[in-house]
Design an enzyme around this catalytic site. Sequence first.
Site, PDB file in Angstrom:
ATOM      1  CG  HIS A 109     -11.760  31.529  40.736  1.00  0.00           C
ATOM      2  ND1 HIS A 109     -10.730  31.207  41.600  1.00  0.00           N
ATOM      3  CD2 HIS A 109     -11.177  31.747  39.528  1.00  0.00           C
ATOM      4  CE1 HIS A 109      -9.592  31.214  40.941  1.00  0.00           C
ATOM      5  NE2 HIS A 109      -9.824  31.541  39.689  1.00  0.00           N
ATOM      6  CG  ASN A 124      -1.697  30.965  39.257  1.00  0.00           C
ATOM      7  OD1 ASN A 124      -2.897  30.750  39.144  1.00  0.00           O
ATOM      8  ND2 ASN A 124      -0.790  30.020  39.122  1.00  0.00           N
ATOM      9  NE  ARG A 184      -2.329   2.866  36.363  1.00  0.00           N
ATOM     10  CZ  ARG A 184      -2.558   1.544  36.376  1.00  0.00           C
ATOM     11  NH1 ARG A 184      -2.932   0.935  35.271  1.00  0.00           N
ATOM     12  NH2 ARG A 184      -2.386   0.868  37.472  1.00  0.00           N
ATOM     13  NE  ARG A 239      -0.787  26.707  33.182  1.00  0.00           N
ATOM     14  CZ  ARG A 239      -1.547  25.759  32.672  1.00  0.00           C
ATOM     15  NH1 ARG A 239      -0.990  24.776  32.020  1.00  0.00           N
ATOM     16  NH2 ARG A 239      -2.857  25.783  32.812  1.00  0.00           N
ATOM     17  CE  LYS A 246      -4.786  28.778  31.057  1.00  0.00           C
ATOM     18  NZ  LYS A 246      -5.748  28.499  32.093  1.00  0.00           N
ATOM     19  CD  GLU A 266      -9.222  34.109  36.242  1.00  0.00           C
ATOM     20  OE1 GLU A 266      -8.102  34.574  35.988  1.00  0.00           O
ATOM     21  OE2 GLU A 266      -9.426  33.232  37.123  1.00  0.00           O
ATOM     22  CG  HIS A 284      -6.249  30.366  44.951  1.00  0.00           C
ATOM     23  ND1 HIS A 284      -5.231  29.676  44.343  1.00  0.00           N
ATOM     24  CD2 HIS A 284      -7.217  30.483  44.008  1.00  0.00           C
ATOM     25  CE1 HIS A 284      -5.567  29.386  43.095  1.00  0.00           C
ATOM     26  NE2 HIS A 284      -6.759  29.880  42.860  1.00  0.00           N
ATOM     27  CE  LYS A 328      -1.752  25.650  36.455  1.00  0.00           C
ATOM     28  NZ  LYS A 328      -1.586  26.894  37.236  1.00  0.00           N
ATOM     29  CG  HIS A 388      -5.161  33.213  40.552  1.00  0.00           C
ATOM     30  ND1 HIS A 388      -5.186  34.272  39.677  1.00  0.00           N
ATOM     31  CD2 HIS A 388      -6.023  32.291  40.031  1.00  0.00           C
ATOM     32  CE1 HIS A 388      -6.015  34.008  38.688  1.00  0.00           C
ATOM     33  NE2 HIS A 388      -6.533  32.814  38.867  1.00  0.00           N
ATOM     34  CD  GLU A 443       1.959  27.543  37.773  1.00  0.00           C
ATOM     35  OE1 GLU A 443       0.877  27.358  37.217  1.00  0.00           O
ATOM     36  OE2 GLU A 443       2.078  28.021  38.911  1.00  0.00           O
TER      37      GLU A 443
HETATM   38  P1  NAD Z   1     -18.754  27.859  38.032  1.00  0.00           P
HETATM   39  O1  NAD Z   1     -18.280  26.696  37.293  1.00  0.00           O
HETATM   40  O2  NAD Z   1     -19.170  27.661  39.442  1.00  0.00           O
HETATM   41  O3  NAD Z   1     -19.927  28.537  37.216  1.00  0.00           O
HETATM   42  C1  NAD Z   1     -20.525  29.682  37.738  1.00  0.00           C
HETATM   43  C2  NAD Z   1     -22.049  29.550  37.880  1.00  0.00           C
HETATM   44  O4  NAD Z   1     -22.659  29.762  36.618  1.00  0.00           O
HETATM   45  C3  NAD Z   1     -22.523  28.198  38.354  1.00  0.00           C
HETATM   46  O5  NAD Z   1     -23.627  28.372  39.205  1.00  0.00           O
HETATM   47  C4  NAD Z   1     -22.953  27.532  37.062  1.00  0.00           C
HETATM   48  O6  NAD Z   1     -23.893  26.512  37.268  1.00  0.00           O
HETATM   49  C5  NAD Z   1     -23.531  28.680  36.312  1.00  0.00           C
HETATM   50  N1  NAD Z   1     -23.516  28.583  34.860  1.00  0.00           N
HETATM   51  C6  NAD Z   1     -22.517  28.084  34.112  1.00  0.00           C
HETATM   52  N2  NAD Z   1     -22.785  28.305  32.800  1.00  0.00           N
HETATM   53  C7  NAD Z   1     -23.977  28.907  32.754  1.00  0.00           C
HETATM   54  C8  NAD Z   1     -24.767  29.395  31.695  1.00  0.00           C
HETATM   55  N3  NAD Z   1     -24.358  29.362  30.425  1.00  0.00           N
HETATM   56  N4  NAD Z   1     -25.962  29.939  31.988  1.00  0.00           N
HETATM   57  C9  NAD Z   1     -26.373  30.046  33.289  1.00  0.00           C
HETATM   58  N5  NAD Z   1     -25.650  29.640  34.337  1.00  0.00           N
HETATM   59  C10 NAD Z   1     -24.455  29.077  34.064  1.00  0.00           C
HETATM   60  O7  NAD Z   1     -17.638  29.011  38.066  1.00  0.00           O
HETATM   61  P2  NAD Z   1     -16.614  29.569  36.979  1.00  0.00           P
HETATM   62  O8  NAD Z   1     -16.432  30.995  37.312  1.00  0.00           O
HETATM   63  O9  NAD Z   1     -16.997  29.186  35.612  1.00  0.00           O
HETATM   64  O10 NAD Z   1     -15.267  28.775  37.326  1.00  0.00           O
HETATM   65  C11 NAD Z   1     -14.605  28.947  38.552  1.00  0.00           C
HETATM   66  C12 NAD Z   1     -13.755  27.745  38.795  1.00  0.00           C
HETATM   67  O11 NAD Z   1     -12.776  27.642  37.775  1.00  0.00           O
HETATM   68  C13 NAD Z   1     -12.994  27.789  40.097  1.00  0.00           C
HETATM   69  O12 NAD Z   1     -13.121  26.558  40.764  1.00  0.00           O
HETATM   70  C14 NAD Z   1     -11.550  28.019  39.687  1.00  0.00           C
HETATM   71  O13 NAD Z   1     -10.638  27.458  40.587  1.00  0.00           O
HETATM   72  C15 NAD Z   1     -11.514  27.343  38.358  1.00  0.00           C
HETATM   73  N6  NAD Z   1     -10.464  27.829  37.462  1.00  0.00           N
HETATM   74  C16 NAD Z   1      -9.645  26.913  36.897  1.00  0.00           C
HETATM   75  C17 NAD Z   1      -8.668  27.315  36.011  1.00  0.00           C
HETATM   76  C18 NAD Z   1      -7.827  26.302  35.307  1.00  0.00           C
HETATM   77  O14 NAD Z   1      -6.849  26.680  34.661  1.00  0.00           O
HETATM   78  N7  NAD Z   1      -8.163  25.039  35.367  1.00  0.00           N
HETATM   79  C19 NAD Z   1      -8.510  28.681  35.715  1.00  0.00           C
HETATM   80  C20 NAD Z   1      -9.369  29.588  36.319  1.00  0.00           C
HETATM   81  C21 NAD Z   1     -10.349  29.157  37.202  1.00  0.00           C
HETATM   82  N1  GLY Z   2      -5.340  29.808  35.622  1.00  0.00           N
HETATM   83  C1  GLY Z   2      -3.945  29.525  35.816  1.00  0.00           C
HETATM   84  C2  GLY Z   2      -3.370  28.570  34.837  1.00  0.00           C
HETATM   85  O1  GLY Z   2      -4.045  28.008  34.017  1.00  0.00           O
HETATM   86  O2  GLY Z   2      -2.197  28.342  34.868  1.00  0.00           O
END
Ligand code: NAD
Ligand code: GLY
Length: 364
Positions: A268, A248, A124, A244, A230, A188, A255, A146, A251, A240
Amino acid sequence: MPATDTVRIRLPDDRNYEIRIGSGLLDEAASWQGLPKAAAAVIVSNDTVAPLYAARLRERLQGVYARVDLVALPDGEEHKDWASLNRICDHLLGEALDRKTVLFALGGGVIGDMTGFAAAIYMRGVPFVQVPTTLLAQVDSSVGGKTAINHPLGKNMLGAFYQPERVIADLDVLDSLPDRELRAGLAEVIKYGPIADAGFLCWIEDNLDALLARDKAVLGYAVRRSCEIKADVVGQDEREQGLRAILNFGHTVGHAIEAGLGYGKWLHGEAVACGMVLAADLSARMGLTPAAFVDRLRVLIERAGLPVQPPKLGTERYLQLMRVDKKAESGAIRFVLIESLGQAGLHAVPDAVIADMLAAHGAA
Ligand code: NAD
Ligand code: GLY
């Protein structure tokens, strides 16, 4: 080398935390001091990032925690699922790690979102720290609490709001990031301009070449300004209930592209970039913003090497996917639209307007 910047997220109930941004933070002892005390820490990473940085992080954490484990998951958006989440839980339970155990998410947004979700549900709730290693994770996903995994029917549909203890964004780890991933992160960064800060949009336009060339000082400013925007939004509306949603922008279509093509086909950030162009177009069609803004945004996104042409999934498929979006209400698809430069809001858009827009972009 730029100095360390600190951005604070202000939340109720003593849940404030810091985002530290700078060069060399991974190897700085101070980055890891003052975190919750525990017998064990677990680094969660993937099979790309762990070989690059896990040993260095582990060495630092061994100065703080008696035991430091590593869970390395398969890399890729297509692995942001129950199976990977279970692998984290299997390790925690299999090793009988207690409820004080601190998780460290070392990776991009995929690792950060999954580790945060595991931290939210293990016993939890256990503490976790974000150590974002992509530009996208440093400017967006590691901040704001998130957490989620994907479902084949919808992106990020299973998750929780759960805030980290701290975010350590070491700009030096971006050196090893592939160009395509850097560009995806810029999507982003660009997002924050139209939704919250017209001046920042101009700054990005002026500094795009330096960002693409990975100028550290310029990247550092982009990460800091993005996190400030942010943090301000999340501080006002953590869960949200309204504001917030502006984060998006791009998005809703983004998405749909990710789920429609199959996770991992488009990154993404690429899907969001294209989604922003289409949402800007909808903003113009709904009479909110001048058509010139759509062109301005498209030019910037193209300059960043990001896609502006959506895949041809067909109107019905787009509508079906977008109705699963978390912003949809009673079946009506709602988009973040630009109301004036630097200001955005959530708007229901009639299906006919969406269909016209998709047709105009060759996506129908
Ligand atoms: P990712 O986590 O898949 O990383 C991208 C690629 O880069 C991967 O292959 C990873 O292994 C590689 N990588 C990471 N760091 C590296 C480094 N320093 N050197 C070499 N390679 C490296 O993708 P991302 O773009 O970081 O994140 C996308 C994800 O984030 C999506 O799932 C999206 O939904 C999520 N997201 C979440 C929020 C949130 O608020 N929680 C906001 C935006 C996006
Ligand atoms: N990336 C959208 C949020 O964090 O709300």
